[in-house]
Scaffold this motif. Structure first.
Motif, PDB file in Angstrom:
ATOM      1  N   TYR A  45       0.909  -1.318  -0.029  1.00 34.63           N
ATOM      2  CA  TYR A  45      -0.016  -0.250   0.176  1.00 34.63           C
ATOM      3  C   TYR A  45       1.217   0.801  -0.031  1.00 34.63           C
ATOM      4  N   ARG A  46       0.863   2.037  -1.061  1.00 31.97           N
ATOM      5  CA  ARG A  46       1.885   3.414  -1.259  1.00 31.97           C
ATOM      6  C   ARG A  46       0.575   4.570  -1.190  1.00 31.97           C
ATOM      7  N   ILE A  47       1.672   5.000  -0.246  1.00 31.70           N
ATOM      8  CA  ILE A  47       0.783   6.211   0.937  1.00 31.70           C
ATOM      9  C   ILE A  47       1.369   7.597   0.208  1.00 31.70           C
ATOM     10  N   GLY A  48       3.136   7.570   0.153  1.00 37.44           N
ATOM     11  CA  GLY A  48       3.104   8.169  -0.620  1.00 37.44           C
ATOM     12  C   GLY A  48       4.412   9.460   0.530  1.00 37.44           C
ATOM     13  N   GLN A  49       4.214   9.488   1.750  1.00 38.63           N
ATOM     14  CA  GLN A  49       4.253  10.678   2.472  1.00 38.63           C
ATOM     15  C   GLN A  49       4.329   9.745   3.924  1.00 38.63           C
TER      16      GLN A  49
END
Length: 142
Positions: A45-49
């Motif tokens: 799961y990529r949140i990006g921050q």
């Protein structure tokens, strides 16, 4: 009437491999079958921050009966971050009438992404339900 649904409908089946030459499907209900040491990894799961996870809801397909033991870990940041060990799914930890396991992890944070790991260390083929939901918040960069 016979069960028209087949394997995997009422009870889970698992694929295993040594990543070299042995590739099999394990049937935990067959004679000698076992899911001991079976592991499931979710998608990344990529949140990006930067983020903080506040709640994870894991449905199970039947009440806990005392023979389960599913370890639950959350890995962050491509596996180079922290490995968070959450409470093991057992009847003594969650009771026998629970169908939804709710976690409110303390201080589960990461820099960019995460994945979930379920590790069956018991002999009972307890199946997880879907959807598994994850709630959280992003953390503003300094």
């Amino acid at each position: 009437a016979s069960n028209a649904y087949g394997k995997g409908w009422d009870y889970p089946i698992f694929g295993t491999s040594d990543a070299v030459s042995t590739f099999t499907i394990e049937d935990p209900l067959a004679s000698g079958g076992s899911i001991s040491n079976a592991i499931f990894w979710s998608l990344l799961y990529r949140i990006g921050q930067r983020f903080k996870i506040t709640k994870i809801r894991v449905p199970i397909t039947e009440p806990l009966n005392g023979n389960e033991g599913i370890l639950f870990n959350v890995y962050t940041d491509d596996g180079f971050g922290t490995k968070y060990a959450l409470t093991t799914l057992t009847q003594s930890n969650f009771g026998s009438n629970t169908r939804n396991i709710i976690y409110h992890p303390a201080n589960l944070t990461g820099e960019s992404n995460l994945w979930l790991e379920f590790d069956w260390n018991g002999g009972y083929p307890l199946a997880l339900g879907l959807p598994i939901t994850i709630e959280g918040e992003t953390i503003q960069d300094d």
